[in-house]
Motif scaffolding. Structure first.
Motif, PDB file in Angstrom:
ATOM      1  N   VAL A 253      40.816 -66.435 -36.838  1.00  0.00           N
ATOM      2  CA  VAL A 253      40.684 -64.982 -35.903  1.00  0.00           C
ATOM      3  C   VAL A 253      39.902 -64.179 -37.064  1.00  0.00           C
ATOM      4  O   VAL A 253      39.802 -64.492 -38.133  1.00  0.00           O
ATOM      5  CB  VAL A 253      42.155 -64.318 -35.605  1.00  0.00           C
ATOM      6  N   PRO A 254      39.316 -63.073 -36.558  1.00  0.00           N
ATOM      7  CA  PRO A 254      38.526 -62.170 -37.509  1.00  0.00           C
ATOM      8  C   PRO A 254      39.416 -61.883 -38.716  1.00  0.00           C
ATOM      9  O   PRO A 254      40.579 -61.545 -38.268  1.00  0.00           O
ATOM     10  CB  PRO A 254      38.257 -60.856 -36.688  1.00  0.00           C
ATOM     11  N   PRO A 255      38.936 -61.728 -39.858  1.00  0.00           N
ATOM     12  CA  PRO A 255      37.621 -61.886 -40.073  1.00  0.00           C
ATOM     13  C   PRO A 255      37.119 -63.399 -40.206  1.00  0.00           C
ATOM     14  O   PRO A 255      37.738 -64.225 -40.927  1.00  0.00           O
ATOM     15  CB  PRO A 255      37.492 -61.173 -41.598  1.00  0.00           C
ATOM     16  N   SER A 256      36.356 -63.744 -39.309  1.00  0.00           N
ATOM     17  CA  SER A 256      36.126 -65.090 -39.110  1.00  0.00           C
ATOM     18  C   SER A 256      34.664 -65.502 -39.960  1.00  0.00           C
ATOM     19  O   SER A 256      33.569 -65.201 -39.516  1.00  0.00           O
ATOM     20  CB  SER A 256      35.693 -65.498 -37.512  1.00  0.00           C
ATOM     21  N   VAL A 257      34.872 -66.304 -40.834  1.00  0.00           N
ATOM     22  CA  VAL A 257      33.918 -66.840 -41.755  1.00  0.00           C
ATOM     23  C   VAL A 257      32.888 -67.614 -41.205  1.00  0.00           C
ATOM     24  O   VAL A 257      31.685 -67.308 -41.302  1.00  0.00           O
ATOM     25  CB  VAL A 257      34.477 -67.428 -42.986  1.00  0.00           C
ATOM     26  N   ALA A 258      33.310 -68.342 -40.335  1.00  0.00           N
ATOM     27  CA  ALA A 258      32.153 -69.115 -39.482  1.00  0.00           C
ATOM     28  C   ALA A 258      31.446 -68.421 -38.603  1.00  0.00           C
ATOM     29  O   ALA A 258      30.174 -68.434 -38.681  1.00  0.00           O
ATOM     30  CB  ALA A 258      33.136 -70.183 -38.587  1.00  0.00           C
ATOM     31  N   ALA A 259      31.925 -67.348 -38.064  1.00  0.00           N
ATOM     32  CA  ALA A 259      30.868 -66.321 -37.295  1.00  0.00           C
ATOM     33  C   ALA A 259      30.325 -65.543 -38.078  1.00  0.00           C
ATOM     34  O   ALA A 259      29.082 -65.282 -37.886  1.00  0.00           O
ATOM     35  CB  ALA A 259      32.030 -65.484 -36.183  1.00  0.00           C
ATOM     36  N   LEU A 260      30.721 -65.165 -39.307  1.00  0.00           N
ATOM     37  CA  LEU A 260      29.847 -64.262 -40.057  1.00  0.00           C
ATOM     38  C   LEU A 260      28.698 -65.166 -40.898  1.00  0.00           C
ATOM     39  O   LEU A 260      27.422 -64.447 -40.733  1.00  0.00           O
ATOM     40  CB  LEU A 260      30.803 -63.797 -41.234  1.00  0.00           C
ATOM     41  N   ARG A 261      28.950 -66.342 -41.043  1.00  0.00           N
ATOM     42  CA  ARG A 261      27.892 -67.140 -41.400  1.00  0.00           C
ATOM     43  C   ARG A 261      26.757 -67.345 -40.455  1.00  0.00           C
ATOM     44  O   ARG A 261      25.557 -67.047 -40.830  1.00  0.00           O
ATOM     45  CB  ARG A 261      28.386 -68.784 -41.535  1.00  0.00           C
ATOM     46  N   LEU A 262      27.109 -67.546 -39.403  1.00  0.00           N
ATOM     47  CA  LEU A 262      26.175 -67.442 -38.107  1.00  0.00           C
ATOM     48  C   LEU A 262      25.440 -66.232 -38.088  1.00  0.00           C
ATOM     49  O   LEU A 262      24.183 -66.244 -37.991  1.00  0.00           O
ATOM     50  CB  LEU A 262      26.764 -68.061 -36.918  1.00  0.00           C
ATOM     51  N   PHE A 263      25.914 -65.244 -37.895  1.00  0.00           N
ATOM     52  CA  PHE A 263      25.419 -64.104 -37.713  1.00  0.00           C
ATOM     53  C   PHE A 263      24.639 -63.739 -38.846  1.00  0.00           C
ATOM     54  O   PHE A 263      23.412 -63.413 -38.693  1.00  0.00           O
ATOM     55  CB  PHE A 263      26.447 -62.920 -37.500  1.00  0.00           C
ATOM     56  N   ASP A 264      25.091 -63.441 -40.058  1.00  0.00           N
ATOM     57  CA  ASP A 264      24.218 -63.153 -41.371  1.00  0.00           C
ATOM     58  C   ASP A 264      22.995 -64.001 -41.480  1.00  0.00           C
ATOM     59  O   ASP A 264      21.771 -63.303 -41.813  1.00  0.00           O
ATOM     60  CB  ASP A 264      25.105 -63.532 -42.625  1.00  0.00           C
ATOM     61  N   ARG A 265      22.991 -65.296 -41.137  1.00  0.00           N
ATOM     62  CA  ARG A 265      21.825 -65.848 -41.099  1.00  0.00           C
ATOM     63  C   ARG A 265      20.680 -65.730 -40.077  1.00  0.00           C
ATOM     64  O   ARG A 265      19.599 -65.521 -40.344  1.00  0.00           O
ATOM     65  CB  ARG A 265      21.986 -67.669 -41.169  1.00  0.00           C
ATOM     66  N   LEU A 266      21.095 -65.887 -39.185  1.00  0.00           N
ATOM     67  CA  LEU A 266      20.276 -65.521 -37.795  1.00  0.00           C
ATOM     68  C   LEU A 266      19.770 -64.250 -37.827  1.00  0.00           C
ATOM     69  O   LEU A 266      18.549 -64.027 -37.644  1.00  0.00           O
ATOM     70  CB  LEU A 266      20.952 -65.924 -36.788  1.00  0.00           C
ATOM     71  N   ARG A 267      20.548 -63.188 -38.148  1.00  0.00           N
ATOM     72  CA  ARG A 267      20.216 -61.781 -38.131  1.00  0.00           C
ATOM     73  C   ARG A 267      19.115 -61.570 -39.308  1.00  0.00           C
ATOM     74  O   ARG A 267      18.070 -61.102 -39.072  1.00  0.00           O
ATOM     75  CB  ARG A 267      21.161 -61.026 -38.558  1.00  0.00           C
ATOM     76  N   LYS A 268      19.314 -62.350 -40.370  1.00  0.00           N
ATOM     77  CA  LYS A 268      18.412 -62.222 -41.556  1.00  0.00           C
ATOM     78  C   LYS A 268      17.059 -62.715 -41.150  1.00  0.00           C
ATOM     79  O   LYS A 268      15.921 -62.459 -41.419  1.00  0.00           O
ATOM     80  CB  LYS A 268      18.942 -62.671 -42.676  1.00  0.00           C
ATOM     81  N   HIS A 269      17.144 -63.946 -40.698  1.00  0.00           N
ATOM     82  CA  HIS A 269      15.940 -64.582 -40.211  1.00  0.00           C
ATOM     83  C   HIS A 269      15.161 -64.008 -39.280  1.00  0.00           C
ATOM     84  O   HIS A 269      14.094 -63.884 -39.359  1.00  0.00           O
ATOM     85  CB  HIS A 269      16.348 -66.118 -39.683  1.00  0.00           C
TER      86      HIS A 269
END
Lengths: 422, 410
Positions: A253-269
């Motif tokens: 559940v949040p804070p979900s590290v798995a979701a953060l990894r996905l978001f951080d990379r795609l947003r940055k890209h």
């Protein structure tokens, strides 16, 4: 500000749409509602887990099941988005994940069945490689490992539930270790653990402590998704080698590290490839003149800021990011100011059981065959607005485990339509 | 059809959500640069909305850990429910400091005009002193300013005095008021001169009204009382002008105070109309461009620059106007260096007990800047520029400096 295209949202549908537009070398801004939908809702990408919200049996082949659903229910959002959008969007997304440095697995032809943090089996289609070994269809025994003092994953509970609910008779056991340097009496989160896992010494010590408690050959080890935040691929490979057993992560559940990894990379890209991001400016209204949307309004510091685009993708995920607003009797769509649903008493929105089929989950924006928001008669409210993601009415993204696939299919289709309309 | 409806509390409040709007999702903690770099900070969720429920005005404050909040506002930028996390933290800090008494250091750091007046009057001496190791040792020991932190240079000629002698343009199609802030006045007059030159080049007369410090240094030094006093003065001085012209600011944080924090954090009556007409300088220039009023007769500026978006710029909610403007200038190659907070947060990284933490927060940015290599790192915020110069050894500039060069300004 004026732009060619604008995408509103922060979830997978919004990111997919922004990527599809950016890849076609068109100008696009992404209007971000805060860290919400992606962070709350996506750790894996589920295309179709259950044929309907009440179904008992999970779907094996989501691609084929979606094709069947499109044939049987022509007004289902999957049917409106179309199978080519699901396939094209999935292909684009998998390439994108690779390009952004994320290692994911899966095809539309097969679901894997992954354990959740409470020990229920969940059918998913595209998953991070670090979760793939958790597939419950495999027979090898599972050891679930938690950390003393870490409150978001109880391995004993998950193991007990898996033994009870999952019928192949997997052998599931539970262990707990003390995370080196963490005080079990002090609150700590998956983020704290994930940061510590980026340290090689910490990983080695965790592996040591875990190995001392694991017995038996041929077991695989599941632990909460805390294996690194910014260098997760490296952390996972290194930790698995150090432990000497196959390892899988379980999203939390949040804070979900798995979701953060996905978001951080795609947003940055996206930003690296020229997509402009509007931080801290949630969009909340649209102006429509003669059947075309002329602007959307953002709440920026000091004033409302208009974004004037030639076409818009509204890619929000219903309640969590402001696509829908509920009063006591009415559910409204803030963008076009419509009443979406009315209820004599609010309890009409919910099922008796929390695990029942929830009426509120079906609420959303009615859309046309081109995914434009539709009025009561089915005609578009605006020719140049296209809706994507969970905000579309008429399906239950959580109950059918189809949020990710719908986000991809509708995000991709809405982007194509928006580019054509701009 | 039911047309009357009761909206829940969280829906009726446009920008300022009540403490109940916090859903405990923890998104703020995941992005907090301080929480990411030290375990002893409990994070914005706990210190903001969760503690707020237990704060009673008549009772003594519990301030443990509060002063580690650097005030970057990324928690508010990230919050999907628009909870005013910073407001809770800042007000609690202020109450605590009022009860316990304020330190000399925080008093000085909050009074930038006092420091600036003294620094500029004694400019050569003050600058020598700021680089003298013995004096810096004393400042660290007795005031609490870390000796390794380079302090800004003061200049004898202030922007205010420079502008008084600056000839008014003969013809202008409109006027705009310039909130130059303490930095431009005492430390980087050249930036103010460039802002004036750019605006005048575009047929705009720059009015320089009397003004007070915006108050952000006081806010982050646990003194919203003082910040409010300054804010009230600024609203009195500037609000009448806001009826006639737009106001531009070249410092990200000054602009944010005028736009948002006067009305929201400090509850200053009459601040909203002022905020609604305040623009960040790059935001304003981009608006001119969209209205086809920006002179695009640029000389090429052959430079490879990195752009660092200050945290407070993200809080403005205006996207990246500086990046858009820079792409209009021939020869400029601009790339964003996206490594989050630089760590200095105004006066946070100046303090002896926070310097190391501030450098740790910035380490990702420093590494990325060093790895990328560039002719300059551009940032709209002056303390971000100080931090990048110090931490990455790079030269830095405000984005408008590139525009000024493209207009032939020397």
């Amino acid at each position: 500000m004026k732009t060619d295209l604008a995408v509103v949202g922060g979830g997978l549908a919004a990111l997919t749409a922004a990527r599809a537009i950016q890849r076609s070398d068109r100008e696009v801004v992404l209007v971000w509602p805060g860290l919400s939908s992606l962070y709350f809702l996506y750790a894996t990408i589920d295309v179709l887990g259950y044929a309907d919200a009440g179904a008992a049996e999970p779907v094996d082949d989501p691609g084929a099941a979606v094709a069947g659903l499109i044939k049987d229910q022509p007004s289902h959002p999957y049917a409106r988005a179309g199978r080519p959008a699901l396939e094209g969007g999935t292909k684009m997304l998998l390439e994108w994940l690779r390009e952004a440095g994320l290692v994911w697995e899966g095809t539309l032809a097969r679901n894997v069945l992954l354990p959740t943090a409470t020990g229920t089996p969940k059918p998913s289609c595209l998953v991070p490689a670090s979760m793939a070994a958790g597939d419950l269809r495999r027979a090898d025994p599972i050891v679930l490992c938690g950390f003393h003092g870490y409150q978001d994953f109880a391995p004993e509970l998950a193991a007990a539930n898996l033994r009870r609910s999952w019928r192949t008779g997997n052998q599931v056991s539970a262990i707990r270790i003390a995370a080196p340097g963490f005080d079990a009496d002090r609150l700590f989160t998956s983020i704290d653990l994930a940061r510590s896992f980026e340290d090689r010494g910490f990983r080695a010590e965790v592996a040591n402590r875990m190995r001392r408690q694991i017995s038996g050959d041929g077991v695989r080890v599941g632990l909460p998704a805390v294996l690194g935040l910014t260098r997760a691929e490296e952390v996972y490979a290194d930790f698995e080698t150090a432990l000497g057993y196959p390892v899988f992560e379980i999203p939390t559940v949040p804070p979900s590290v798995a979701a953060l990894r996905l978001f951080d990379r795609l947003r940055k890209h996206l930003q690296e490839t020229g997509v402009e991001l509007f931080w801290n400016a949630p969009a909340h209204a649209a102006t429509v003149t003669e059947g075309r949307c002329t602007r959307i309004l953002l709440k920026s510091a000091g004033r409302e800021q208009p974004i004037e685009a030639r076409a818009y993708v509204l890619a929000l995920e219903d309640w969590v990011d402001g696509a829908l607003r509920a009063g006591v009797h009415l559910v409204r769509d803030p963008f076009f100011g419509r009443v979406i649903a009315e209820h004599a008493v609010p309890s009409q929105r919910t099922a008796e059981s929390i695990f029942g089929v929830q009426p509120y989950a079906q609420l959303g924006y009615p859309v046309t065959d081109r995914l434009q928001p539709a009025d009561e008669t089915g005609r578009p409210l605006a020719d140049n607005v296209f809706v994507a993601g969970g905000a579309i009415a008429g399906y239950d993204p959580s109950g059918t485990k189809s949020r990710g696939g719908m986000a991809i299919a509708t995000g991709y289709r809405a982007a194509m339509e928006a580019m054509a309309a701009a | 059809m039911m047309t009357e409806d009761f909206e829940p509390v969280t829906d009726t409040v446009e920008e300022q959500a009540p403490v109940e709007a916090c859903t405990k999702c923890t998104a703020c903690n995941t992005v907090c640069p301080v929480a990411r770099n030290t375990e002893i900070f409990r994070g914005p969720k706990l210190l903001g909305p969760e503690s707020e429920r237990f704060r009673i005005p008549q009772e003594p404050s519990v301030v443990a850990g509060l002063d580690l909040c650097s005030g970057c506002k990324l928690c508010e930028v990230t919050c999907p429910s628009q909870v005013s996390i910073q407001t809770y933290i800042r007000r609690a800090q202020n109450k605590g400091a009022r009860e316990r008494g304020r330190t000399l250091r925080d008093f000085l750091l909050g009074h930038t005009r006092l420091l600036g007046t003294f620094g500029s009057l004694t400019a050569p001496l003050a600058n020598l002193g700021n680089r003298n190791p013995l004096l810096r040792w004393f400042m660290e020991r007795f005031v609490g300013i870390h000796r390794k932190r380079p302090l800004p240079r003061y200049q004898f000629l202030t922007f205010e005095r420079w502008h008084r002698r600056h000839p008014r343009p003969v013809r202008a199609r409109r006027k705009v008021a310039y909130f130059y802030g303490c930095w431009v006045n005492y430390n980087e007059r050249r930036l103010g001169e460039m802002v004036v030159a750019i605006l005048e080049r575009n047929g705009i007369e720059v009015v320089v009204p009397r003004q007070q410090c915006c108050g952000i240094p006081a806010v982050v030094n646990s003194n919203t009382d003082l910040a409010r006093k300054y804010g009230v003065q600024n609203v009195r001085l500037l609000a009448p002008l806001a009826g006639e012209m737009d106001i531009v600011a070249s410092s990200t944080s000054c602009g944010l105070m005028l736009k948002h924090d006067y009305s929201h954090l400090l509850d200053i009556p009459g601040a909203e109309p002022l905020g609604a007409r305040t623009y960040d300088i790059c935001e304003y220039l981009w608006m001119l461009h969209e209205a086809k009023e920006l002179d695009l007769d640029f000389q090429p500026v052959p430079m490879r620059v990195l752009y660092h978006a200050p945290c407070h710029l993200k809080s403005h909610g205006i996207g990246y106007p500086a990046m858009r403007l820079l792409r209009l200038v021939p020869g400029v190659k601009v790339e964003e260096v996206d490594e989050g907070c630089c760590g200095i947060s105004g006066t946070f990284g100046v303090k002896v007990e926070k310097y190391d933490l501030s450098m740790k927060i910035g380490s990702r940015l420093f590494a990325a800047v060093k790895a990328a290599g560039s002719d300059a790192v551009l940032a709209d915020c002056e303390t971000c520029r100080m931090q990048v110069e110090h931490g990455a050894g790079a030269s830095s500039a405000h984005p408008v400096e590139i525009l000024a060069r493209a207009y032939g300004y020397r």
